[in-house]
Scaffold this motif. Structure first.
Motif, short mmCIF file in Angstrom:
data_model
loop_
_atom_site.label_atom_id
_atom_site.label_comp_id
_atom_site.label_asym_id
_atom_site.label_seq_id
_atom_site.Cartn_x
_atom_site.Cartn_y
_atom_site.Cartn_z
N SER A 82 0.82 -1.21 0.00
CA SER A 82 0.00 0.00 0.00
C SER A 82 0.85 1.25 0.00
CB SER A 82 -0.93 0.01 1.22
OG SER A 82 -1.79 -1.11 1.21
N THR A 83 1.99 1.20 0.69
CA THR A 83 2.89 2.36 0.71
C THR A 83 3.43 2.65 -0.68
OG1 THR A 83 3.54 1.91 3.00
CG2 THR A 83 5.02 3.30 1.69
N GLY A 84 3.83 1.59 -1.40
CA GLY A 84 4.32 1.79 -2.76
C GLY A 84 3.26 2.38 -3.67
N ILE A 85 2.04 1.84 -3.58
CA ILE A 85 0.95 2.35 -4.40
C ILE A 85 0.58 3.78 -3.99
CG2 ILE A 85 -1.50 2.09 -4.87
CD1 ILE A 85 0.08 0.16 -6.48
N ALA A 86 0.55 4.04 -2.66
CA ALA A 86 0.18 5.38 -2.18
C ALA A 86 1.18 6.43 -2.65
CB ALA A 86 0.11 5.38 -0.65
N PHE A 87 2.45 6.06 -2.65
CA PHE A 87 3.48 6.98 -3.16
C PHE A 87 3.17 7.37 -4.60
CE2 PHE A 87 7.30 7.26 -5.80
CZ PHE A 87 7.91 8.38 -5.26
N SER A 88 2.83 6.37 -5.41
CA SER A 88 2.52 6.63 -6.81
C SER A 88 1.26 7.47 -6.96
CB SER A 88 2.36 5.31 -7.56
OG SER A 88 3.54 4.52 -7.46
N MET A 89 0.24 7.18 -6.15
CA MET A 89 -1.00 7.94 -6.23
C MET A 89 -0.77 9.42 -5.91
SD MET A 89 -3.66 5.29 -4.39
CE MET A 89 -5.00 6.48 -4.43
N ILE A 90 -0.03 9.67 -4.84
CA ILE A 90 0.26 11.06 -4.47
C ILE A 90 1.07 11.75 -5.56
CG2 ILE A 90 1.49 12.52 -2.81
CD1 ILE A 90 0.84 10.42 -0.68
N LEU A 91 2.04 11.03 -6.10
CA LEU A 91 2.90 11.60 -7.13
C LEU A 91 2.09 11.97 -8.37
CD1 LEU A 91 5.86 12.19 -7.98
CD2 LEU A 91 5.92 9.86 -8.92
N VAL A 92 1.19 11.08 -8.78
CA VAL A 92 0.43 11.31 -10.01
C VAL A 92 -0.67 12.35 -9.79
CG1 VAL A 92 -1.13 10.24 -11.67
CG2 VAL A 92 0.94 9.04 -10.95
N ASN A 93 -1.36 12.27 -8.65
CA ASN A 93 -2.47 13.19 -8.39
C ASN A 93 -2.02 14.63 -8.21
OD1 ASN A 93 -4.35 11.13 -8.52
ND2 ASN A 93 -4.29 10.72 -6.33
N HIS A 94 -0.78 14.84 -7.76
CA HIS A 94 -0.25 16.19 -7.57
C HIS A 94 0.77 16.54 -8.65
CE1 HIS A 94 -1.87 15.13 -3.60
NE2 HIS A 94 -2.07 16.42 -3.43
N ARG A 95 0.62 15.91 -9.78
CA ARG A 95 1.59 16.11 -10.85
C ARG A 95 1.52 17.53 -11.40
NH1 ARG A 95 2.57 11.95 -15.90
NH2 ARG A 95 4.30 13.07 -16.88
N SER A 96 2.66 18.13 -11.62
CA SER A 96 2.76 19.47 -12.19
C SER A 96 4.04 19.52 -13.02
CB SER A 96 2.79 20.52 -11.09
OG SER A 96 3.93 20.34 -10.26
N SER A 133 -10.89 6.72 -15.93
CA SER A 133 -11.52 7.35 -14.78
C SER A 133 -10.80 6.97 -13.49
CB SER A 133 -12.99 6.93 -14.70
OG SER A 133 -13.10 5.55 -14.41
N LYS A 134 -11.03 7.77 -12.46
CA LYS A 134 -10.40 7.51 -11.17
C LYS A 134 -10.88 6.19 -10.56
CE LYS A 134 -9.38 12.29 -9.85
NZ LYS A 134 -9.60 13.36 -8.82
N SER A 135 -12.13 5.84 -10.82
CA SER A 135 -12.65 4.59 -10.26
C SER A 135 -11.93 3.39 -10.85
CB SER A 135 -14.15 4.48 -10.53
OG SER A 135 -14.42 4.49 -11.93
N HIS A 136 -11.61 3.44 -12.15
CA HIS A 136 -10.87 2.36 -12.77
C HIS A 136 -9.45 2.29 -12.22
CE1 HIS A 136 -13.70 2.46 -16.51
NE2 HIS A 136 -14.22 1.79 -15.48
N LYS A 137 -8.85 3.44 -12.00
CA LYS A 137 -7.51 3.46 -11.42
C LYS A 137 -7.52 2.88 -10.02
CE LYS A 137 -5.66 7.40 -14.02
NZ LYS A 137 -5.06 8.76 -13.94
#
Length: 352
Positions: free
Chosen positions: A68-82, A253-257
């Motif tokens: 979950s930590t590995g996935i969460a890192f990716s989620m935060i990285l992608v969701n706050h991408r700039s 969509s976010k639900s699929h992700k």
């Protein structure tokens, strides 16, 4: 109209994800039935020292946390991408490519060779021996390539039908707003539908590997269990980071992700629980179990090889116009990140 195309392009994702879960369930069921049918011939295995139920629970929780930590890192990285994070995202993607390649080369392929060289296999399988590893990996690459080709062809036909509908609407004076085509004219793997299929197939290969690894850990005696739990947690952490970045880059969509992100963390803990439940009747020398593990690991290796080399390393690096716009120094850092990702999983391979 574009939202309609995007929706149609992404409807296959839940089905593929559910297919992966069903495949894992069938795998576990076959393990259980095979072990039960042979329970009278290996009672000595049940007498091996086993960790307590609490130890299994704690181990499964550690694996869940690491994944979950590995996935969460990716989620935060992608969701706050700039724009300021684009470079870091690229480095993470390159690190992930190295992790996936090392997983195939270091973790899957040698294990498959080990299974097909096991003397407990039936004579029929011994005749062709370890050549089966290459055979099943080759079959996997052909299947993946055919699925991707079919997906791309379906997208092209969908575009043709929707474009024809748009032309009719324009002729009748009811023209829609300007749209972005579902499939770009450029010859690359940037086709949304094609990339989605690629990542889903990658996750299926990883889930098979996670299931085998989890069951093996669940049936391990206490000394092996305690030695394996930490390196496997690092394995799940790195692999989760690699997979999460790829899932985050999909145009769905976010639900699929969330479905794709959620399947990975739970696969190994569930498999550990199943392994713990059947450990009293588990026979590591069962020809059926050895064969199933060898086939699935060879298939998973073929999936990872094809998708990582063809769809990720080649298209994301060699044939990527964006990558070639980076400075020479940043390109070298990207390659270094890929080598570090491969090295990290290679080091974990000392124990796993």
């Amino acid at each position: 109209m574009f939202s309609e195309r995007q929706s149609l392009a992404s409807t296959s994702l839940p089905k593929l994800a559910l297919a992966a879960v069903l495949a894992l369930a069938l795998l576990h069921l076959s393990f259980t039935l095979s072990h039960h049918s042979r329970s009278t011939s290996f009672s000595a295995t049940a007498q091996l020292p086993q960790p307590t139920d609490g130890g299994y629970i704690h181990g499964a929780l550690f694996l869940l946390a690491a994944s979950s930590t590995g996935i969460a890192f990716s989620m935060i990285l992608v969701n706050h991408r700039s724009e300021s994070l684009d470079g870091f995202v690229q480095l993470s993607k390159m690190f992930g490519i190295g992790v996936l390649l090392s997983t195939a080369w270091i973790h899957l392929l040698p294990s498959a060779f080990e299974q097909f060289s096991n003397p407990s296999l039936d004579p029929y399988w011994k005749e062709y021996g370890t050549n089966h590893v290459g055979l099943f990996a080759l079959i996997a690459t052909f299947i993946v390539q055919r699925i991707e080709f079919s997906a791309k062809n379906a997208m092209s036909q969908l575009n043709a039908r929707l474009d024809a509908r748009t032309s009719i609407q324009m002729e009748s004076g009811d023209a829609p707003c300007e749209e972005t085509p579902l499939i770009a004219p450029a010859t690359s793997s940037s086709y949304p539908g094609n990339k989605e299929v690629t990542v889903v197939l990658l996750e299926i290969g990883i889930l098979f590997h996670s299931a085998i690894m989890g069951v093996t850990l669940g049936v391990s005696p206490s000394d092996a269990f305690s030695k394996l739990i930490v390196p496997i947690c690092f394995h799940q952490l790195f692999e989760g980071m690699a997979l999460g970045v790829l899932v985050g880059g999909l145009n769905v969509s976010k639900s699929h992700k969330r479905v794709l992100w959620g399947l990975y963390p739970i696969a190994t803990p569930i498999a550990v629980g199943i392994g713990a439940a059947i450990r009293s009747i588990y026979n590591p020398d069962s020809p059926a179990i050895i064969l199933a593990q060898g086939i699935l690991e060879a298939l998973s290796a073929g999936i990872l090889f094809y998708n990582t080399y063809v769809e990720l390393m080649s298209e994301e690096v060699v044939h990527s116009l964006k990558f070639h716009t980076y400075s020479h120094g940043f390109k070298q850092v990207c390659f270094l990140a890929m080598y570090l990702g491969a090295a990290s999983m290679a080091i974990v391979g000392i124990w796993v």
